[in-house]
Design a protein around this motif. Structure first.
Motif, PDB file in Angstrom:
ATOM      1  N   SER A   1      45.712  46.610  39.471  1.00  0.00           N
ATOM      2  CA  SER A   1      45.007  46.088  39.161  1.00  0.00           C
ATOM      3  C   SER A   1      44.571  46.304  37.692  1.00  0.00           C
ATOM      4  O   SER A   1      44.790  47.562  37.183  1.00  0.00           O
ATOM      5  CB  SER A   1      43.437  46.678  39.998  1.00  0.00           C
ATOM      6  OG  SER A   1      42.294  46.149  39.429  1.00  0.00           O
TER       7      SER A   1
ATOM      8  N   THR B   1      41.675  37.383  44.367  1.00  0.00           N
ATOM      9  CA  THR B   1      43.121  37.349  44.235  1.00  0.00           C
ATOM     10  C   THR B   1      43.618  36.225  44.738  1.00  0.00           C
ATOM     11  O   THR B   1      43.043  35.829  45.855  1.00  0.00           O
ATOM     12  CB  THR B   1      43.648  38.966  44.801  1.00  0.00           C
ATOM     13  OG1 THR B   1      45.039  38.983  44.405  1.00  0.00           O
ATOM     14  CG2 THR B   1      43.647  38.659  46.266  1.00  0.00           C
TER      15      THR B   1
ATOM     16  N   ASN C   1      44.845  41.725  40.652  1.00  0.00           N
ATOM     17  CA  ASN C   1      43.549  41.159  39.856  1.00  0.00           C
ATOM     18  C   ASN C   1      43.363  41.734  38.642  1.00  0.00           C
ATOM     19  O   ASN C   1      43.899  42.799  38.382  1.00  0.00           O
ATOM     20  CB  ASN C   1      42.472  41.638  41.125  1.00  0.00           C
ATOM     21  CG  ASN C   1      42.165  43.275  41.418  1.00  0.00           C
ATOM     22  OD1 ASN C   1      43.058  43.899  41.438  1.00  0.00           O
ATOM     23  ND2 ASN C   1      41.003  43.483  40.510  1.00  0.00           N
TER      24      ASN C   1
ATOM     25  N   CYS D   1      41.946  35.179  40.611  1.00  0.00           N
ATOM     26  CA  CYS D   1      41.788  36.487  39.915  1.00  0.00           C
ATOM     27  C   CYS D   1      40.586  36.390  38.719  1.00  0.00           C
ATOM     28  O   CYS D   1      40.193  37.555  38.286  1.00  0.00           O
ATOM     29  CB  CYS D   1      43.113  37.314  39.415  1.00  0.00           C
ATOM     30  SG  CYS D   1      44.102  36.217  38.413  1.00  0.00           S
TER      31      CYS D   1
END
Length: 419
Positions: free
Chosen positions: A195, A137, A225, A127
């Motif tokens: 995210s 990721t 991520n 990430c």
């Protein structure tokens, strides 16, 4: 409803006009990454699949970095497996000893990761490349195998948390303190499969090395991520390091977020994560006298040039405490060379520290700094789980390079202000 940065990148790579959180998609990959621990498993899975070669020899990166230079026979066999696979498939981006570095510092440096990419890696800290506005990721070795074979991967589109960064950090506060503060605030599962999307005028006050550190540890909050907008600094970095074309994506104004947080960077203090989770955070002014045995400055989180410069600024003209072990590991050969040319290595050695060739080594309890029973270590790495750096009864305190270097001098957890 509009889309986040991550959702826009995934939509583009899935050939769709739009996607929404929870949707299952198949996306084209720009890069597939593996290291000396995870790649052999993926290679064996590819052999079971009976595929004829890789999807694109230019879009695979193999970086032996965890137990390299080989620490024992098993690690030598792992590296041999990766080396022979790379040779057999003419992998362009295979990095041997002498060329390699810690993968998540090496790939951006080599220009292999740019804005708008979709990148998977069989390492949880993949990430990191979100600092450049890419979707990157970590995946398992089986997914890595499928990615190398087909150039595609399945994803569930993540929902997002929005972090609005304002203000300017004070002298010794860095990206490591920012992400430790965030993890302490939301917890190690506070962003599970979400995210982390960063925005706000405070980003302009964060160096690229700060941003790499923050994106790198998004996984420590459970995130799929972490991602930053692409500003002038990020573009300058990419133009200096890469010849690849990049694509800038921006979140829609009406993009949906599960939660939004505003963080004033000027109000943050040096932060330390106590054993045995990154969420167990305390600021330096909350910490009493905790004697330590070892300091490690390096890793994919904090082994970059800015980190070494900060450590050198603290250590210059000083000496590590009697009986203290201070281990410093530049993240790549280029960073090692630049640190040498700037005189940083001389400062470290005169201070009583040792300097290692690039390796993940001690971060995962591999080698170059294993802890014995009862020992305590201040480390700039990313995880402080039970037994992470050695004995199950050892303790790891995660901190910034400034705090780690100061702690090496005092022999206890300290900030530079204590010197």
């Amino acid at each position: 409803m509009g889309m986040t940065m991550t959702q826009k990148i995934l939509a583009a790579h899935a050939g769709l006009k739009e996607v929404e959180a929870g949707q299952l998609i198949e996306a084209e990959l720009d890069l597939v990454l593996g290291n000396d621990i995870t790649s052999p498993v993926a290679i064996k899975e590819m052999e079971k699949m009976k595929v004829n070669g890789v999807f694109d020899k230019d879009k695979i990166a193999l970086v032996p970095d965890h137990f390299v230079p080989n620490k024992d026979i098993k690690s030598a066999e792992h590296c041999k497996c990766v080396r022979e696979f790379a040779r057999r498939n003419e992998i362009t981006n295979y990095f041997e000893v002498g060329e390699m570095g810690i993968e998540h510092a090496l790939l951006p440096e080599k220009g292999l990761t740019v804005a708008g990419d979709v990148i998977i890696g069989a390492d949880s800290h993949t990430c990191t490349y979100g600092a450049l506005g890419a979707f990157s990721t970590g995946v398992g070795s089986t997914d890595m195998a499928a990615g190398m074979a087909t150039g595609k991967a399945w994803f569930k589109v993540p929902s997002a948390l929005k972090f609005i960064l304002t203000g300017k950090p004070s002298k010794w506060v860095s990206g490591k303190d920012v992400i430790l503060h965030i993890i302490g605030m939301i917890g190690v599962d506070g962003a599970l499969y979400k995210s982390l999307e960063f925005t706000g005028d405070g980003i302009a006050n964060l160096s690229m090395d700060d941003r790499f550190t923050i994106a790198n540890m998004a996984i420590e909050a459970g995130a799929k991520n972490g991602i930053f907008p692409v500003d002038e600094l990020a573009e300058t970095y990419m133009k200096e390091h890469s010849s690849r074309t990049y694509t800038i994506y921006e979140a829609d104004e009406d993009a949906g977020y599960d939660s939004e947080y505003t963080i004033d960077l000027s109000a943050l203090k040096s932060t330390v994560a106590f054993p045995h989770l990154p969420e167990n955070t305390h600021t330096l002014d909350e910490i009493g006298d905790i004697a330590i045995d070892q300091v490690v400055i390096g890793s994919c989180t904090n082994g970059r040039l800015d980190d070494l410069r900060t450590a050198a600024e603290v250590l210059k003209g000083r000496h590590v405490a009697k009986g203290m072990r201070c281990i410093i590991i530049p993240a790549t050969q280029r960073i090692y060379m630049e640190a040498m040319e700037e005189g940083l290595l001389k400062i470290f050695i005169e201070a009583g520290a040792i300097v290692s060739t690039p390796t993940c080594g001690p971060c995962l309890g591999g080698y170059m700094g294993i802890l014995a029973e009862g020992e305590k270590c201040v480390s700039t790495t990313n995880r402080n789980f039970v037994g992470r750096m050695g004995h199950v009864d050892s303790e790891i305190y995660l901190a910034s390079p400034a705090v780690a270097a100061a702690s090496a001098v005092t022999g206890k957890i300290s900030g530079p202000e204590a010197l």
